[in-house]
Design a protein around this motif. Structure first.
Motif, PDB file in Angstrom:
ATOM      1  N   PRO A 100      11.977  30.860  30.436  1.00 53.30           N
ATOM      2  CA  PRO A 100      13.427  30.872  30.567  1.00 53.30           C
ATOM      3  C   PRO A 100      14.011  32.141  29.942  1.00 53.30           C
ATOM      4  O   PRO A 100      13.546  32.616  28.913  1.00 53.30           O
ATOM      5  CB  PRO A 100      13.883  29.626  29.805  1.00 53.30           C
ATOM      6  N   VAL A 101      15.019  32.679  30.609  1.00 53.08           N
ATOM      7  CA  VAL A 101      15.647  33.914  30.173  1.00 53.08           C
ATOM      8  C   VAL A 101      17.094  33.615  29.801  1.00 53.08           C
ATOM      9  O   VAL A 101      17.806  32.914  30.523  1.00 53.08           O
ATOM     10  CB  VAL A 101      15.608  34.955  31.314  1.00 53.08           C
ATOM     11  N   ALA A 102      17.523  34.153  28.666  1.00 54.99           N
ATOM     12  CA  ALA A 102      18.917  33.994  28.249  1.00 54.99           C
ATOM     13  C   ALA A 102      19.778  35.003  29.007  1.00 54.99           C
ATOM     14  O   ALA A 102      19.451  36.189  29.064  1.00 54.99           O
ATOM     15  CB  ALA A 102      19.033  34.209  26.748  1.00 54.99           C
ATOM     16  N   VAL A 107      27.914  37.188  31.801  1.00 60.94           N
ATOM     17  CA  VAL A 107      27.405  36.569  33.028  1.00 60.94           C
ATOM     18  C   VAL A 107      27.555  35.056  32.941  1.00 60.94           C
ATOM     19  O   VAL A 107      27.986  34.403  33.904  1.00 60.94           O
ATOM     20  CB  VAL A 107      25.929  36.967  33.267  1.00 60.94           C
ATOM     21  N   GLU A 108      27.224  34.470  31.790  1.00 58.66           N
ATOM     22  CA  GLU A 108      27.379  33.017  31.618  1.00 58.66           C
ATOM     23  C   GLU A 108      28.822  32.579  31.781  1.00 58.66           C
ATOM     24  O   GLU A 108      29.117  31.571  32.418  1.00 58.66           O
ATOM     25  CB  GLU A 108      26.847  32.596  30.249  1.00 58.66           C
ATOM     26  N   GLU A 124      23.218  30.793  38.690  1.00 61.16           N
ATOM     27  CA  GLU A 124      22.464  30.812  37.430  1.00 61.16           C
ATOM     28  C   GLU A 124      20.994  31.147  37.687  1.00 61.16           C
ATOM     29  O   GLU A 124      20.402  31.953  36.970  1.00 61.16           O
ATOM     30  CB  GLU A 124      22.585  29.463  36.723  1.00 61.16           C
ATOM     31  N   ARG A 125      20.394  30.548  38.729  1.00 62.39           N
ATOM     32  CA  ARG A 125      18.996  30.870  39.067  1.00 62.39           C
ATOM     33  C   ARG A 125      18.857  32.339  39.452  1.00 62.39           C
ATOM     34  O   ARG A 125      17.901  33.006  39.058  1.00 62.39           O
ATOM     35  CB  ARG A 125      18.512  29.982  40.215  1.00 62.39           C
ATOM     36  N   LEU A 126      19.819  32.832  40.216  1.00 59.74           N
ATOM     37  CA  LEU A 126      19.792  34.244  40.612  1.00 59.74           C
ATOM     38  C   LEU A 126      19.888  35.149  39.398  1.00 59.74           C
ATOM     39  O   LEU A 126      19.126  36.096  39.258  1.00 59.74           O
ATOM     40  CB  LEU A 126      20.946  34.542  41.588  1.00 59.74           C
ATOM     41  N   ARG A 128      19.061  34.463  36.291  1.00 57.22           N
ATOM     42  CA  ARG A 128      17.823  34.389  35.514  1.00 57.22           C
ATOM     43  C   ARG A 128      16.704  35.206  36.172  1.00 57.22           C
ATOM     44  O   ARG A 128      15.904  35.832  35.481  1.00 57.22           O
ATOM     45  CB  ARG A 128      17.389  32.944  35.321  1.00 57.22           C
ATOM     46  N   GLY A 129      16.673  35.196  37.482  1.00 56.95           N
ATOM     47  CA  GLY A 129      15.678  36.012  38.183  1.00 56.95           C
ATOM     48  C   GLY A 129      15.920  37.496  38.000  1.00 56.95           C
ATOM     49  O   GLY A 129      14.982  38.279  37.800  1.00 56.95           O
ATOM     50  N   VAL A 130      17.167  37.906  38.033  1.00 55.53           N
ATOM     51  CA  VAL A 130      17.508  39.317  37.844  1.00 55.53           C
ATOM     52  C   VAL A 130      17.180  39.757  36.422  1.00 55.53           C
ATOM     53  O   VAL A 130      16.552  40.800  36.216  1.00 55.53           O
ATOM     54  CB  VAL A 130      18.997  39.567  38.175  1.00 55.53           C
ATOM     55  N   TYR A 131      17.568  38.992  35.438  1.00 55.45           N
ATOM     56  CA  TYR A 131      17.364  39.389  34.047  1.00 55.45           C
ATOM     57  C   TYR A 131      15.930  39.143  33.563  1.00 55.45           C
ATOM     58  O   TYR A 131      15.539  39.673  32.535  1.00 55.45           O
ATOM     59  CB  TYR A 131      18.378  38.687  33.126  1.00 55.45           C
ATOM     60  N   ARG A 132      15.124  38.401  34.305  1.00 53.38           N
ATOM     61  CA  ARG A 132      13.724  38.189  33.938  1.00 53.38           C
ATOM     62  C   ARG A 132      12.944  39.492  34.120  1.00 53.38           C
ATOM     63  O   ARG A 132      12.031  39.779  33.368  1.00 53.38           O
ATOM     64  CB  ARG A 132      13.091  37.104  34.812  1.00 53.38           C
ATOM     65  N   THR A 133      13.307  40.289  35.120  1.00 54.48           N
ATOM     66  CA  THR A 133      12.570  41.511  35.404  1.00 54.48           C
ATOM     67  C   THR A 133      13.027  42.674  34.543  1.00 54.48           C
ATOM     68  O   THR A 133      12.456  43.746  34.609  1.00 54.48           O
ATOM     69  CB  THR A 133      12.718  41.896  36.880  1.00 54.48           C
ATOM     70  N   ARG A 134      14.044  42.508  33.757  1.00 55.96           N
ATOM     71  CA  ARG A 134      14.519  43.621  32.916  1.00 55.96           C
ATOM     72  C   ARG A 134      13.901  43.608  31.579  1.00 55.96           C
ATOM     73  O   ARG A 134      13.456  42.712  31.023  1.00 55.96           O
ATOM     74  CB  ARG A 134      16.038  43.549  32.764  1.00 55.96           C
TER      75      ARG A 134
END
Length: 134
Positions: A100-102, A107-108, A124-126, A128-134
């Motif tokens: 899980p990514v904060a 954004v929240e 929210e899923r989108l 988390r997917g964007v910020y997971r790769t950063r």
């Protein structure tokens, strides 16, 4: 050392054992998911695969043999034999669940202002997917 390795390689050649151990790296994740090397005997690599995959592999055989032989450092694979059988490794391998990514506070807060619960969950899923790769 030979006394220790002889029992391990009695049924499998060292090249065959290396091919089986390094199979996903040799052929890539897409082919490794639908194939499984079974044995290497007299230059013939026997592969387990589903029926339709065998046709595709026949066309890829020269490139596949080239990649395997380059990784081994010698011409160990000259031809292929295909056996119609579902590879056991394909069913076992699963991707680990993503951590899980904060999300950043801005954004929240923007997501919380969305009225539709379905849209809010999708955003929210989108995020988390964007910020997971950063």
């Amino acid at each position: 050392m030979p006394a220790l390795t002889r029992p391990a390689f009695k049924r499998k050649s060292p090249a065959g054992a290396q091919i089986m151990a390094d199979w996903p790296e040799l052929v890539g994740p897409a082919l490794a998911a639908v194939t499984q090397p079974l044995r290497l005997t007299s230059g013939t690599l026997t592969l387990a695969c589903a029926g339709p995959v065998a046709m595709e592999l026949q066309h890829l055989a020269p490139q596949l043999a080239g990649r395997i032989n380059a990784a081994l450092g010698r011409a160990a694979v000259e031809r292929f034999r295909f056996v119609q059988q579902t590879p056991a490794a394909a069913a076992v391998r699963k991707r680990p669940a993503p951590k899980p990514v904060a999300l950043p506070q801005r954004v929240e807060s923007a997501i919380e202002s969305v009225g539709s619960p379905e849209l809010r969950e999708a955003l929210e899923r989108l995020g988390r997917g964007v910020y997971r790769t950063r």
